[in-house]
Design a protein around this motif. Structure first.
Motif, PDB file in Angstrom:
ATOM      1  N   SER A 262     -16.767   7.397  -4.821  1.00  0.00           N
ATOM      2  CA  SER A 262     -16.472   9.339  -4.802  1.00  0.00           C
ATOM      3  C   SER A 262     -18.072   9.469  -5.077  1.00  0.00           C
ATOM      4  O   SER A 262     -18.297   9.591  -6.364  1.00  0.00           O
ATOM      5  CB  SER A 262     -15.267   9.442  -5.653  1.00  0.00           C
ATOM      6  OG  SER A 262     -13.999   8.486  -5.762  1.00  0.00           O
TER       7      SER A 262
ATOM      8  N   PHE B 157     -19.439   3.405  -0.403  1.00  0.00           N
ATOM      9  CA  PHE B 157     -17.985   3.204  -1.307  1.00  0.00           C
ATOM     10  C   PHE B 157     -17.152   3.915  -2.716  1.00  0.00           C
ATOM     11  O   PHE B 157     -16.016   3.380  -2.720  1.00  0.00           O
ATOM     12  CB  PHE B 157     -18.497   1.929  -1.952  1.00  0.00           C
ATOM     13  CG  PHE B 157     -18.256   1.130  -0.363  1.00  0.00           C
ATOM     14  CD1 PHE B 157     -17.656  -0.079  -0.345  1.00  0.00           C
ATOM     15  CD2 PHE B 157     -19.220   0.925   0.153  1.00  0.00           C
ATOM     16  CE1 PHE B 157     -17.448  -0.832   0.649  1.00  0.00           C
ATOM     17  CE2 PHE B 157     -19.408  -0.119   0.578  1.00  0.00           C
ATOM     18  CZ  PHE B 157     -19.028  -1.019   1.109  1.00  0.00           C
TER      19      PHE B 157
ATOM     20  N   ILE C  30     -11.541   3.757   7.859  1.00  0.00           N
ATOM     21  CA  ILE C  30     -10.561   4.351   6.331  1.00  0.00           C
ATOM     22  C   ILE C  30     -12.133   4.180   4.732  1.00  0.00           C
ATOM     23  O   ILE C  30     -13.193   4.213   5.664  1.00  0.00           O
ATOM     24  CB  ILE C  30     -10.673   2.342   5.638  1.00  0.00           C
ATOM     25  CG1 ILE C  30     -11.893   0.929   5.823  1.00  0.00           C
ATOM     26  CG2 ILE C  30      -9.494   2.179   7.204  1.00  0.00           C
ATOM     27  CD1 ILE C  30     -11.506   0.350   5.882  1.00  0.00           C
TER      28      ILE C  30
ATOM     29  N   THR D  29      -5.759   6.613   4.104  1.00  0.00           N
ATOM     30  CA  THR D  29      -4.610   5.543   4.229  1.00  0.00           C
ATOM     31  C   THR D  29      -5.957   4.718   4.742  1.00  0.00           C
ATOM     32  O   THR D  29      -6.733   5.226   5.919  1.00  0.00           O
ATOM     33  CB  THR D  29      -3.683   6.401   4.888  1.00  0.00           C
ATOM     34  OG1 THR D  29      -4.467   6.217   6.078  1.00  0.00           O
ATOM     35  CG2 THR D  29      -3.308   7.178   3.861  1.00  0.00           C
ATOM     36  N   SER D  30      -5.222   3.586   5.557  1.00  0.00           N
ATOM     37  CA  SER D  30      -5.491   1.667   6.554  1.00  0.00           C
ATOM     38  C   SER D  30      -5.351   3.040   8.281  1.00  0.00           C
ATOM     39  O   SER D  30      -6.044   2.491   9.184  1.00  0.00           O
ATOM     40  CB  SER D  30      -4.895   1.694   6.030  1.00  0.00           C
ATOM     41  OG  SER D  30      -3.325   1.108   6.774  1.00  0.00           O
TER      42      SER D  30
ATOM     43  N   LEU E  97      -4.925   3.651   0.951  1.00  0.00           N
ATOM     44  CA  LEU E  97      -6.490   2.927   0.393  1.00  0.00           C
ATOM     45  C   LEU E  97      -7.020   3.308  -1.114  1.00  0.00           C
ATOM     46  O   LEU E  97      -7.388   2.680  -1.831  1.00  0.00           O
ATOM     47  CB  LEU E  97      -7.617   2.583   1.277  1.00  0.00           C
ATOM     48  CG  LEU E  97      -6.907   1.479   2.876  1.00  0.00           C
ATOM     49  CD1 LEU E  97      -7.630   1.614   3.790  1.00  0.00           C
ATOM     50  CD2 LEU E  97      -6.442   0.286   2.450  1.00  0.00           C
ATOM     51  N   SER E  98      -7.037   4.609  -0.941  1.00  0.00           N
ATOM     52  CA  SER E  98      -7.281   5.446  -1.772  1.00  0.00           C
ATOM     53  C   SER E  98      -7.489   5.752  -3.193  1.00  0.00           C
ATOM     54  O   SER E  98      -5.807   5.098  -3.492  1.00  0.00           O
ATOM     55  CB  SER E  98      -8.796   6.204  -1.393  1.00  0.00           C
ATOM     56  OG  SER E  98      -7.452   7.698  -1.462  1.00  0.00           O
TER      57      SER E  98
ATOM     58  N   TYR F 101     -15.415   5.264   5.193  1.00  0.00           N
ATOM     59  CA  TYR F 101     -16.976   4.008   6.165  1.00  0.00           C
ATOM     60  C   TYR F 101     -17.152   3.642   7.338  1.00  0.00           C
ATOM     61  O   TYR F 101     -18.074   3.238   7.260  1.00  0.00           O
ATOM     62  CB  TYR F 101     -16.042   2.790   5.514  1.00  0.00           C
ATOM     63  CG  TYR F 101     -15.624   2.539   4.872  1.00  0.00           C
ATOM     64  CD1 TYR F 101     -15.905   2.773   3.178  1.00  0.00           C
ATOM     65  CD2 TYR F 101     -14.568   0.571   4.246  1.00  0.00           C
ATOM     66  CE1 TYR F 101     -15.405   1.819   2.074  1.00  0.00           C
ATOM     67  CE2 TYR F 101     -14.309   0.633   3.602  1.00  0.00           C
ATOM     68  CZ  TYR F 101     -14.964   1.104   2.409  1.00  0.00           C
ATOM     69  OH  TYR F 101     -14.545   0.566   0.468  1.00  0.00           O
TER      70      TYR F 101
ATOM     71  N   TYR G 135     -22.550   1.260  -5.178  1.00  0.00           N
ATOM     72  CA  TYR G 135     -21.607   1.178  -5.351  1.00  0.00           C
ATOM     73  C   TYR G 135     -20.703   2.070  -6.423  1.00  0.00           C
ATOM     74  O   TYR G 135     -19.562   1.954  -6.326  1.00  0.00           O
ATOM     75  CB  TYR G 135     -20.120  -0.040  -4.974  1.00  0.00           C
ATOM     76  CG  TYR G 135     -21.143  -1.152  -3.788  1.00  0.00           C
ATOM     77  CD1 TYR G 135     -21.701  -0.673  -2.996  1.00  0.00           C
ATOM     78  CD2 TYR G 135     -21.682  -2.139  -3.766  1.00  0.00           C
ATOM     79  CE1 TYR G 135     -22.144  -1.383  -1.643  1.00  0.00           C
ATOM     80  CE2 TYR G 135     -21.751  -2.819  -3.066  1.00  0.00           C
ATOM     81  CZ  TYR G 135     -22.262  -2.596  -1.781  1.00  0.00           C
ATOM     82  OH  TYR G 135     -23.139  -2.961  -0.664  1.00  0.00           O
TER      83      TYR G 135
ATOM     84  N   ARG H  19     -12.256   3.775   0.448  1.00  0.00           N
ATOM     85  CA  ARG H  19     -11.482   3.799  -0.084  1.00  0.00           C
ATOM     86  C   ARG H  19     -11.758   4.504  -2.002  1.00  0.00           C
ATOM     87  O   ARG H  19     -11.216   4.312  -3.034  1.00  0.00           O
ATOM     88  CB  ARG H  19     -11.729   2.237  -1.248  1.00  0.00           C
ATOM     89  CG  ARG H  19     -11.486   0.934  -0.186  1.00  0.00           C
ATOM     90  CD  ARG H  19     -11.700  -0.347  -0.277  1.00  0.00           C
ATOM     91  NE  ARG H  19     -11.271  -1.037   0.656  1.00  0.00           N
ATOM     92  CZ  ARG H  19      -9.779  -1.688   0.640  1.00  0.00           C
ATOM     93  NH1 ARG H  19      -8.640  -1.274   0.296  1.00  0.00           N
ATOM     94  NH2 ARG H  19      -9.369  -2.156   1.708  1.00  0.00           N
TER      95      ARG H  19
ATOM     96  N   PHE I 295       0.507  -1.087   0.176  1.00  0.00           N
ATOM     97  CA  PHE I 295       0.015  -0.228  -0.031  1.00  0.00           C
ATOM     98  C   PHE I 295       1.350   1.426   0.078  1.00  0.00           C
ATOM     99  O   PHE I 295       0.828   2.600   0.296  1.00  0.00           O
ATOM    100  CB  PHE I 295      -1.200  -0.221   1.659  1.00  0.00           C
ATOM    101  CG  PHE I 295      -1.546  -0.910   1.082  1.00  0.00           C
ATOM    102  CD1 PHE I 295      -1.535  -2.079   2.096  1.00  0.00           C
ATOM    103  CD2 PHE I 295      -3.132  -1.548   0.146  1.00  0.00           C
ATOM    104  CE1 PHE I 295      -2.150  -3.161   2.187  1.00  0.00           C
ATOM    105  CE2 PHE I 295      -3.489  -2.100   0.718  1.00  0.00           C
ATOM    106  CZ  PHE I 295      -4.179  -3.462   1.292  1.00  0.00           C
TER     107      PHE I 295
END
Length: 296
Positions: free
Chosen positions: A123, A121, A79, A56-57, A42-43, A97, A161, A81, A15
Motif C-alpha cells: 500500500s 505489491f 488484480i 477483488t480477484s 484479495l486486498s 499489478y 514489497y 493485494r 475469499f
C-alpha cells in the motif's frame, strides 16, 4: 471486557469479506460475522464512515455500505493485494499489478491513473499535502502529487514489497529485497540507509518517538532511531515477512515464520531480551505468519 468500537475485516475461505463488530461479550462472540459478501476479496479493507473499499480477484474495486451492499464497483487493469488508501477528501488510491496507481473519487469516477516501473505489491502512504509515496517491484520509490504527477523517483537497487512509513517530519522509510532500509526527506533526498542481514519484505512501523521497527528474512526484528542508528535487534524464531505494529501500550508485535508472535516492550529494551508483557493467542495463516490479538 472493555468495548472496542472498531471494525475488523479478514478474508476467509473462498475469499469472502467478513464483517464482525467487536464489542462487549465473550471471545467467541467476536467470531460471529455480521454479514458476508462473496466478492473474491484479495486486498485488505479500507473503511470510512461505515463504508468499505476492497480489491477483488475479478480486477475490480468495490465500495460497500455498512450493511455489505454494493455502492459501486469499477474495473482496474489487474488484480491487487494492497490495502486501498482513503484520502481526506474521500477519494481512494488503489495499487494493482498492472504497474499502476489509480485514484477514484467518492462516487467511483476515475480521477487519474499513473503507470510506474513495476508491480505495486504494498500500500502507498500519504503525506499531509495529499501526495503519496509508493514502492514498486521495479525497484523504485515514487512520490506522486495529489493529481497523480510524479514529483520524484528514487532507485532502490532491488524490488520493494514494503509499504513506506512516513514520519512526523515527512521522512519516508522503506525496505527492499537487498536487505537495505532507506530513508528519504520529503524532497526525495536520501538521508540514510541501513543494511539488515537479509531481505526486508516487512513494512516499517514507527512509534510516537519516531523510532523505526521492521522484520527481516534473517529472522530478526530490528529497531532503529529516526536517524538510522541501530537501537536493538531481537531474534524472532523465523524469518519475518509480516509488518510490526506498535500498540498504545508501547508493545511492538510481529509474526514470524517460526509460528510465534513476538510482543516486545520497546520502553524496556535498551537493548535487552524481549519481555513478554502478555501472552497472546496466535492464528497461523497458510503463509506461516502469525497474527496476535488480545481482548482485555
Amino acid at each position: 471486557m472493555r468495548t472496542l468500537r472498531e471494525w475488523m475485516f479478514r478474508p476467509i475461505c473462498g475469499f469472502t469479506l467478513t464483517l464482525a463488530l467487536m464489542g462487549a461479550g465473550s471471545a467467541q462472540d467476536l467470531n460471529v460475522p455480521t454479514w458476508t459478501a462473496p466478492l473474491g476479496v484479495l486486498s485488505g479493507a479500507a473503511s470510512n464512515d461505515g463504508q468499505i473499499t476492497v480489491l477483488t480477484s475479478g480486477r475490480e474495486l468495490y465500495r460497500l455500505d455498512a450493511a455489505g451492499q454494493t455502492l459501486w464497483k469499477v474495473a482496474v487493469g489487474d488484480i491487487g493485494r494492497a490495502f486501498p488508501l482513503l484520502r481526506p477528501d474521500g477519494s481512494v488510491l488503489a495499487a494493482v499489478y498492472d504497474d499502476s496507481l489509480y485514484a477514484f473519487d467518492p462516487a467511483g469516477q476515475q480521477l487519474w491513473k499513473t503507470r510506474l516501473d513495476g508491480d505495486i505489491f504494498a500500500s502507498p502512504a500519504l503525506l499531509p499535502d495529499g501526495s503519496a509515496v509508493v514502492s514498486t517491484a521495479g525497484g523504485s520509490l515514487y512520490r506522486l502529487g495529489a493529481a497523480g504527477e510524479v514529483l520524484w523517483r528514487q532507485r532502490l537497487g532491488s524490488p520493494s514489497y514494503s509499504s513506506p512509513a512516513v514520519g512526523p517530519d515527512g521522512q519516508v522509510v522503506v525496505g527492499s529485497q537487498s536487505g537495505t532500509v532507506f530513508a528519504y526527506g520529503p524532497d526525495g533526498t536520501q538521508r540514510w540507509r541501513y543494511k539488515a542481514g537479509r531481505s526486508v519484505f516487512s513494512s516499517p512501523a514507527l512509534d510516537a518517538s519516531g523510532n523505526i521497527y521492521f522484520g527481516s528474512a534473517d529472522g530478526h526484528l530490528y529497531s532503529l532511531t529516526s536517524a538510522g542508528e541501530l537501537r536493538w535487534k531481537q531474534p524472532a524464531g523465523g524469518f519475518v515477512n509480516a509488518s510490526p505494529i506498535v500498540t498504545a501500550a508501547g508493545q511492538v508485535v510481529v509474526g514470524s515464520f517460526g509460528g510465534r508472535c513476538k510482543p516486545s516492550d520497546w520502553t524496556a529494551l535498551r537493548p535487552g531480551p524481549i519481555r513478554r508483557a502478555q501472552r497472546s493467542p496466535c492464528q497461523p495463516l497458510n503463509s506461516g505468519t502469525g497474527i496476535c490479538w488480545s481482548a482485555t
